[in-house]
Enzyme design. Structure first.
Site, short mmCIF file in Angstrom:
data_model
loop_
_atom_site.label_atom_id
_atom_site.label_comp_id
_atom_site.label_asym_id
_atom_site.label_seq_id
_atom_site.Cartn_x
_atom_site.Cartn_y
_atom_site.Cartn_z
N HIS A 59 41.84 36.25 33.53
CA HIS A 59 40.93 37.48 34.14
C HIS A 59 41.63 38.77 33.92
CE1 HIS A 59 37.73 38.73 36.87
NE2 HIS A 59 38.54 39.77 37.18
N ASP A 87 44.71 39.03 36.80
CA ASP A 87 44.02 39.75 37.56
C ASP A 87 44.51 41.41 37.42
OD1 ASP A 87 41.75 40.61 39.19
OD2 ASP A 87 42.52 39.99 40.93
N HIS A 145 31.04 37.36 43.74
CA HIS A 145 31.94 38.23 43.96
C HIS A 145 32.38 38.34 45.60
CE1 HIS A 145 34.68 41.73 43.95
NE2 HIS A 145 35.08 41.06 42.97
N HIS A 197 41.10 33.29 38.60
CA HIS A 197 42.20 34.19 39.27
C HIS A 197 42.36 33.96 40.89
CE1 HIS A 197 38.40 36.45 39.84
NE2 HIS A 197 38.87 37.34 40.33
N ASP A 233 40.65 43.01 34.24
CA ASP A 233 39.55 43.93 34.69
C ASP A 233 39.79 45.54 33.67
OD1 ASP A 233 37.54 43.01 36.69
OD2 ASP A 233 39.66 42.49 37.42
N GLU A 259 32.03 38.54 36.26
CA GLU A 259 32.35 38.37 37.68
C GLU A 259 31.36 38.59 38.54
OE1 GLU A 259 36.46 39.19 40.07
OE2 GLU A 259 35.80 40.73 38.53
N HIS A 271 36.40 33.34 44.23
CA HIS A 271 35.50 34.08 45.09
C HIS A 271 34.39 33.36 45.90
CE1 HIS A 271 36.71 38.29 44.29
NE2 HIS A 271 37.04 37.83 43.15
#
Length: 419
Positions: free
Chosen positions: A44, A310, A174, A241, A46, A147, A220
């Site tokens: 993961h 992450d 999420h 993650h 971003d 995600e 999540h």
């Protein structure tokens, strides 16, 4: 041409300096050797969201070689020996019931354009075989994970379209409930449970993901969703993650009883580097991160652990792990703690490759099964931003119609009394 000349002059100097620094630490030297033999696969990152936030996805205005406002750029990727990356196609929960699908498609698009703009560094990948091909070509295999289940707007058709666009995992929620699954904040007590885990449509979705060969990501979600999915999925699952709850009691982390089921089901938990999930505080270091690797290995074995940093999705990272270039330090720390070369290679990438190959096998076994085209019930998704085309709602009584009937009956009763 100028770039090639500059590279020819300075790259050997950079390599020499790295060799000198690693020679001072034999464990780092050993770590780099292992990473040259097995791809580091991170679950993961971003960076695509940072491209949205900082540049509104105008990739033409960005130099990913030298971008210095993010945890990730090409120079840092090379130094960190990143063999494969699941880039996150993330959009916030506030887009749910609005423009989540459009915004997610734009995030998918920006990952494709990253690979097109930097073909010598990135190779777009959709399979375990692609990952190994990219690794042999000394490129970073670039995969996509969506995600948040809100990104598909409760549509199996949208899920399939995203799969065809290269998406290879979906994080079921999420930080908001979807019309078919509860998110981790339910366990924290700040969100109400709406489905006691998964709704019937949520269970349809799991089966369709198995049929497609799309990895199911349980980062999540609530513990209830974790147990339901682990029980019903034909393919191993991932936590792209998340870290160990016993080490840091945060609801985004994975409790021991779930780790044991992940071991039984041969899935993977990819350790998150966010300080709040590592130490449950604002400060952390490399040793704290390694504690999570150790604990997951202790409970579930080295075959269920991986890396899910992450980066670029968090505001605080451990001291010594300031960006993606520092990841080899974690590998060296695991070696210092007595991890064998085989265990390190498993965590680096072999575990994720095994999970992905098994999901692909399940897909191939289900090849004769037709796509699920039963839509979510309209009453479960009815809102002002959604139309009802295709649904038979002729038998439904509109709330205003019910009110009109009640008012008419009341008026008739009043007139009767007056007479």
């Amino acid at each position: 041409m100028l770039f090639k000349v500059v590279s020819a002059v300075f790259l050997p100097l950079w390599v020499c300096s790295y060799v000198v620094s690693s020679a001072e630490d034999p464990l780092l030297t050993r770590a780099l050797k292992l990473m040259s033999e097995t791809p580091l696969i991170d679950g993961h990152n971003d960076l695509p969201w940072q491209l949205r936030k900082q540049f509104n996805n105008q990739l033409n205005n960005v130099d990913l070689d030298k971008l210095n406002t993010t945890h990730t750029n090409i120079e840092k990727i090379k130094e960190g020996r990143l063999g494969a990356q699941f880039w996150s196609a993330y959009v916030p929960c506030e887009t749910q019931y609005k423009d989540a699908v459009r915004q997610t498609l734009e995030q998918i698009d920006v990952v494709h354009r990253m690979c097109q703009k930097y073909p010598e560094d990135f190779m777009f990948a959709t399979s375990s075989e692609d990952i190994m091909t990219a690794f042999k070509m000394n490129k970073t295999a670039s995969l996509i994970g969506v995600e948040g289940g809100h990104s598909i707007d409760s549509s199996l058709g949208t899920l399939r379209i995203m799969y065809h666009m290269g998406v290879r995992y979906l994080t079921l929620t999420h930080s908001c409930n979807t019309p078919w699954a509860d998110n981790w904040l339910v366990d924290e007590g700040s969100d109400p449970s709406e489905h006691n885990g998964l709704s019937p449509f949520g269970k349809q979705l799991i089966k369709e993901m198995n049929r497609l060969g799309m990895l199911i990501d349980l980062a999540h979600v609530t513990v209830k969703v974790m147990t339901q999915v682990l029980d019903m999925s034909k393919a191993p699952v991932i936590f792209s993650h998340s870290s160990a709850y016993t080490i840091c009691k945060h609801k985004r982390n994975v409790p021991d009883d779930i780790l044991k089921i992940v071991k039984e089901k041969q899935g993977i938990v990819m350790v998150n580097f966010y300080n709040d999930y590592v130490t449950c505080s604002k400060r952390a270091n490399i040793s704290d991160v390694a504690d999570h690797f150790d604990h997951i290995k202790k409970v579930g074995g080295a075959d269920i652990v991986g890396f899910g940093g992450d980066y670029d999705g968090v505001t605080r990272v451990p001291e010594g792990l300031e960006d993606v270039s520092k990841v080899p330090k974690v590998v060296a720390e695991l070696l210092r703690r007595g991890w064998t070369d085989g265990e390190v290679k498993a965590a680096l990438g072999e575990n994720l490759l095994r999970v992905m190959r098994e999901a692909e096998k399940v897909r191939d076994d289900l090849k004769g099964s037709p796509p699920d085209d039963v839509p979510i019930p309209y009453e479960e998704v009815e809102n002002t931003c959604r139309t009802s085309y295709g649904y038979d709602i002729s038998g439904a009584v509109h709330p205003l119609s019910s009110l009109a009937v009640l008012l008419a009956l009341a008026l008739q009763a009043f007139i009767t009394l007056m007479i």
